[in-house]
Design a protein around this motif. Structure first.
Motif, PDB file in Angstrom:
ATOM      1  N   LEU A 164      -3.750   6.351   9.726  1.00  0.00           N
ATOM      2  CA  LEU A 164      -4.978   7.031   9.309  1.00  0.00           C
ATOM      3  C   LEU A 164      -5.366   6.618   7.893  1.00  0.00           C
ATOM      4  N   ARG A 165      -4.390   6.534   7.023  1.00  0.00           N
ATOM      5  CA  ARG A 165      -4.645   6.134   5.635  1.00  0.00           C
ATOM      6  C   ARG A 165      -5.205   4.709   5.571  1.00  0.00           C
ATOM      7  N   CYS A 166      -4.668   3.815   6.391  1.00  0.00           N
ATOM      8  CA  CYS A 166      -5.149   2.427   6.416  1.00  0.00           C
ATOM      9  C   CYS A 166      -6.599   2.337   6.894  1.00  0.00           C
ATOM     10  N   LEU A 167      -7.020   3.282   7.709  1.00  0.00           N
ATOM     11  CA  LEU A 167      -8.370   3.257   8.270  1.00  0.00           C
ATOM     12  C   LEU A 167      -9.376   4.027   7.417  1.00  0.00           C
ATOM     13  N   GLU A 168      -8.920   4.582   6.320  1.00  0.00           N
ATOM     14  CA  GLU A 168      -9.784   5.406   5.466  1.00  0.00           C
ATOM     15  C   GLU A 168     -11.032   4.666   4.991  1.00  0.00           C
ATOM     16  N   ASP A 169     -10.911   3.400   4.659  1.00  0.00           N
ATOM     17  CA  ASP A 169     -12.044   2.638   4.122  1.00  0.00           C
ATOM     18  C   ASP A 169     -12.829   1.876   5.181  1.00  0.00           C
ATOM     19  N   GLY A 170     -12.512   2.093   6.444  1.00  0.00           N
ATOM     20  CA  GLY A 170     -13.267   1.441   7.506  1.00  0.00           C
ATOM     21  C   GLY A 170     -12.368   0.860   8.573  1.00  0.00           C
ATOM     22  N   PRO A 171     -12.990   0.323   9.624  1.00  0.00           N
ATOM     23  CA  PRO A 171     -12.238  -0.212  10.761  1.00  0.00           C
ATOM     24  C   PRO A 171     -11.308  -1.354  10.359  1.00  0.00           C
ATOM     25  N   ARG A 172     -10.220  -1.467  11.118  1.00  0.00           N
ATOM     26  CA  ARG A 172      -9.236  -2.541  10.901  1.00  0.00           C
ATOM     27  C   ARG A 172      -8.743  -3.065  12.232  1.00  0.00           C
ATOM     28  N   ARG A 173      -8.371  -4.340  12.227  1.00  0.00           N
ATOM     29  CA  ARG A 173      -7.738  -4.950  13.381  1.00  0.00           C
ATOM     30  C   ARG A 173      -6.232  -4.648  13.354  1.00  0.00           C
ATOM     31  N   SER A 187       1.695   4.287  18.585  1.00  0.00           N
ATOM     32  CA  SER A 187       1.104   5.191  17.600  1.00  0.00           C
ATOM     33  C   SER A 187      -0.415   5.180  17.688  1.00  0.00           C
ATOM     34  N   LEU A 188      -0.999   3.990  17.783  1.00  0.00           N
ATOM     35  CA  LEU A 188      -2.457   3.874  17.907  1.00  0.00           C
ATOM     36  C   LEU A 188      -2.958   4.569  19.170  1.00  0.00           C
ATOM     37  N   ARG A 233       4.630  16.381   9.877  1.00  0.00           N
ATOM     38  CA  ARG A 233       4.098  15.057  10.183  1.00  0.00           C
ATOM     39  C   ARG A 233       2.679  15.200  10.693  1.00  0.00           C
ATOM     40  N   PHE A 234       1.908  14.137  10.526  1.00  0.00           N
ATOM     41  CA  PHE A 234       0.564  14.057  11.073  1.00  0.00           C
ATOM     42  C   PHE A 234       0.624  13.042  12.195  1.00  0.00           C
ATOM     43  N   GLY A 235       0.708  13.521  13.416  1.00  0.00           N
ATOM     44  CA  GLY A 235       0.897  12.619  14.540  1.00  0.00           C
ATOM     45  C   GLY A 235       2.357  12.241  14.622  1.00  0.00           C
ATOM     46  N   ASP A 236       2.634  10.999  14.960  1.00  0.00           N
ATOM     47  CA  ASP A 236       4.016  10.538  15.030  1.00  0.00           C
ATOM     48  C   ASP A 236       4.465  10.032  13.656  1.00  0.00           C
ATOM     49  N   LYS A 237       5.609   9.412  13.625  1.00  0.00           N
ATOM     50  CA  LYS A 237       6.181   8.945  12.354  1.00  0.00           C
ATOM     51  C   LYS A 237       5.228   8.046  11.570  1.00  0.00           C
ATOM     52  N   LEU A 257       0.823  -1.206   0.000  1.00  0.00           N
ATOM     53  CA  LEU A 257       0.000   0.000   0.000  1.00  0.00           C
ATOM     54  C   LEU A 257       0.857   1.256   0.000  1.00  0.00           C
ATOM     55  N   PHE A 258       1.994   1.226   0.684  1.00  0.00           N
ATOM     56  CA  PHE A 258       2.859   2.395   0.791  1.00  0.00           C
ATOM     57  C   PHE A 258       4.188   2.136   0.106  1.00  0.00           C
ATOM     58  N   ASP A 259       4.731   3.195  -0.525  1.00  0.00           N
ATOM     59  CA  ASP A 259       6.064   3.112  -1.088  1.00  0.00           C
ATOM     60  C   ASP A 259       7.057   2.871   0.043  1.00  0.00           C
ATOM     61  N   GLU A 260       8.164   2.242  -0.269  1.00  0.00           N
ATOM     62  CA  GLU A 260       9.173   1.937   0.742  1.00  0.00           C
ATOM     63  C   GLU A 260       9.716   3.182   1.426  1.00  0.00           C
ATOM     64  N   VAL A 261       9.712   4.340   0.744  1.00  0.00           N
ATOM     65  CA  VAL A 261      10.266   5.550   1.332  1.00  0.00           C
ATOM     66  C   VAL A 261       9.258   6.300   2.191  1.00  0.00           C
ATOM     67  N   CYS A 262       8.104   5.748   2.393  1.00  0.00           N
ATOM     68  CA  CYS A 262       7.056   6.415   3.144  1.00  0.00           C
ATOM     69  C   CYS A 262       6.969   5.795   4.532  1.00  0.00           C
ATOM     70  N   PRO A 263       7.023   6.486   5.626  1.00  0.00           N
ATOM     71  CA  PRO A 263       7.167   7.926   5.757  1.00  0.00           C
ATOM     72  C   PRO A 263       8.620   8.340   5.609  1.00  0.00           C
ATOM     73  N   SER A 264       8.835   9.508   5.061  1.00  0.00           N
ATOM     74  CA  SER A 264      10.181   9.956   4.769  1.00  0.00           C
ATOM     75  C   SER A 264      10.631  11.053   5.714  1.00  0.00           C
ATOM     76  N   PRO A 265      11.855  10.969   6.186  1.00  0.00           N
ATOM     77  CA  PRO A 265      12.383  12.049   7.022  1.00  0.00           C
ATOM     78  C   PRO A 265      12.628  13.333   6.233  1.00  0.00           C
ATOM     79  N   LEU A 266      12.438  13.294   4.925  1.00  0.00           N
ATOM     80  CA  LEU A 266      12.616  14.502   4.123  1.00  0.00           C
ATOM     81  C   LEU A 266      11.473  15.490   4.301  1.00  0.00           C
ATOM     82  N   LEU A 267      10.294  15.021   4.678  1.00  0.00           N
ATOM     83  CA  LEU A 267       9.149  15.903   4.785  1.00  0.00           C
ATOM     84  C   LEU A 267       9.276  16.806   6.002  1.00  0.00           C
ATOM     85  N   PRO A 268       8.975  18.086   5.838  1.00  0.00           N
ATOM     86  CA  PRO A 268       9.119  19.017   6.959  1.00  0.00           C
ATOM     87  C   PRO A 268       7.924  19.023   7.911  1.00  0.00           C
TER      88      PRO A 268
END
Length: 155
Positions: free
Chosen positions: A34-43, A62-63, A24-28, A11-22
Motif C-alpha cells: 500500500l505504501r509503495c502505491l501511495e504516489d500512483g500505480p506501479r508494475r 499479497s496483491l 497488521r494491515f492485510g498480510d505481512k 524505501l523501507f528499513d530492513e526491520v520492516c515489517p516487524s513481528p514486534l508489532l501487535p
C-alpha cells in the motif's frame, strides 16, 4: 500507463515489517505494498525493488489479497505491449492515515515492544513456554537499543 520516478530500493528499513508489532494491515507485506502505491500505480517489477525480501509468489498472493479486500485494483494493458499495473482504490487510500498512526504509535513505543519481545524470548529459551529459538536481529543497534520500524523512509 504513467511514467513515475522509480521506487528506491531502500524505501523501507530492513526491520520492516516487524513481528514486534501487535497489528497488521492485510498480510505481512500488505502495508508495504500500500505504501509503495501511495504516489500512483506501479508494475509488479517496480514493487519488487523496495520489497526485495518477499518472493514473487508471496508478493502475488499479497496483491491478490489486497485486491480481494478492495484496497487495490489490478489493470491490464494490451497495447503497445502487455502490462499490468496495481493502484490504490479510494478504500485503499483511506488506509494510509491509519497506517501512519500505527507506525507513529510503534515508534513511540518501540522500546516497550522490544522489551516485551525480549522478555518473552528469554522465557521461551529457558523452557517456561517451550523453545522456538530467537528471532533476532530486529534491526541495527542504535544507542544500545534496536531501531524501530516505520512506513518507510518517507513516512
Amino acid at each position: 500507463m504513467t511514467r513515475r520516478e522509480p521506487l528506491p530500493a531502500d524505501l523501507f528499513d530492513e526491520v520492516c515489517p516487524s513481528p514486534l508489532l501487535p497489528f497488521r494491515f492485510g498480510d505481512k507485506w500488505g502495508a508495504l505494498v500500500l505504501r509503495c502505491l501511495e504516489d500512483g500505480p506501479r508494475r509488479f517489477s517496480e514493487l519488487r525493488v523496495p520489497i526485495h525480501r518477499v518472493t514473487p509468489k508471496v508478493l502475488t498472493q499479497s496483491l491478490r489479497g489486497l485486491e480481494r479486500g478492495g484496497l487495490i485494483v489490478r489493470t491490464e494493458y494490451e497495447a503497445p505491449r502487455r502490462a499490468v499495473e496495481y493502484a490504490l482504490t479510494p478504500l485503499g487510500r483511506s488506509m494510509l492515515g491509519p497506517m501512519r498512526a500505527a507506525c507513529a504509535w510503534a515508534a513511540d513505543h518501540w522500546d516497550e515492544l522490544l522489551d516485551a519481545h525480549e522478555s518473552y524470548e528469554s522465557r521461551e529459551s529457558h523452557g517456561s513456554h517451550g523453545s522456538h529459538g530467537s528471532h533476532e536481529p530486529y534491526g541495527e543497534a542504535v544507542g544500545g537499543r534496536r531501531r524501530g520500524v516505520g512506513m518507510g523512509r518517507r513516512g
